[in-house]
Design an enzyme around this catalytic site. Sequence first.
Site, PDB file in Angstrom:
ATOM      1  N   GLU A   1      50.072  46.020  39.968  1.00 30.10           N
ATOM      2  CA  GLU A   1      50.378  46.881  41.111  1.00 30.10           C
ATOM      3  C   GLU A   1      51.681  46.474  41.787  1.00 30.10           C
ATOM      4  OE1 GLU A   1      45.801  46.203  41.432  1.00 30.10           O
ATOM      5  OE2 GLU A   1      47.535  45.175  40.571  1.00 30.10           O
TER       6      GLU A   1
ATOM      7  N   HIS B   1      51.102  40.781  39.709  1.00 30.16           N
ATOM      8  CA  HIS B   1      50.025  41.714  39.375  1.00 30.16           C
ATOM      9  C   HIS B   1      50.656  43.044  38.987  1.00 30.16           C
ATOM     10  CE1 HIS B   1      46.552  39.687  41.798  1.00 30.16           C
ATOM     11  NE2 HIS B   1      47.351  38.788  41.241  1.00 30.16           N
TER      12      HIS B   1
ATOM     13  N   CYS C   1      47.268  43.264  46.625  1.00 33.52           N
ATOM     14  CA  CYS C   1      47.763  44.530  46.089  1.00 33.52           C
ATOM     15  C   CYS C   1      47.394  45.711  46.978  1.00 33.52           C
ATOM     16  CB  CYS C   1      47.244  44.719  44.671  1.00 33.52           C
ATOM     17  SG  CYS C   1      47.926  43.490  43.519  1.00 33.52           S
TER      18      CYS C   1
END
Length: 156
Positions: A62, A60, A93
């Site tokens: 993040e 992801h 995250c």
Amino acid sequence: MLPDWVFDSNDHRFMVEALAEAEAAMDRGEVPVGAVVVRGTEIIARAGNRRTQSADPSAHAEILALGGAGHELGDWRLEECTMYVTLEPCPMCAAACRQARLELLVWGADDPQKGACGSVLDLAADPRLGPLLAHRGGLEAERSKELLKRFFAKQR
């Protein structure tokens, strides 16, 4: 979601950079989420989603930006840093942002399906998980939502 006047010109500038990362992710066929990590007034890391490209479920925006910031600073503790991300973080995250000891997390669009900073649950503010993560959402939310709508319209 907070009113737009809560955010200053630096907040807007950094979210525009996160939106650019989201657009680059969309150009790669990824869900358009982008993130930047800032220390003071300097971007120290940036990333967009790369789950498909890397065949990594944890890739992801993040997570990638946190890793880049830690590498740049030589420390996993990002206590003087702020993350700007275009979509409210998921549970993975949000937990990683807390573990990184970010000073502040700012996101664009709320995520009513997986949002872990208030939409579905609030891992950022759960006192059972250690130091709280200051967070606020809604910055450039409409632009973030529009990118997601465009991406998912193409998928159908």
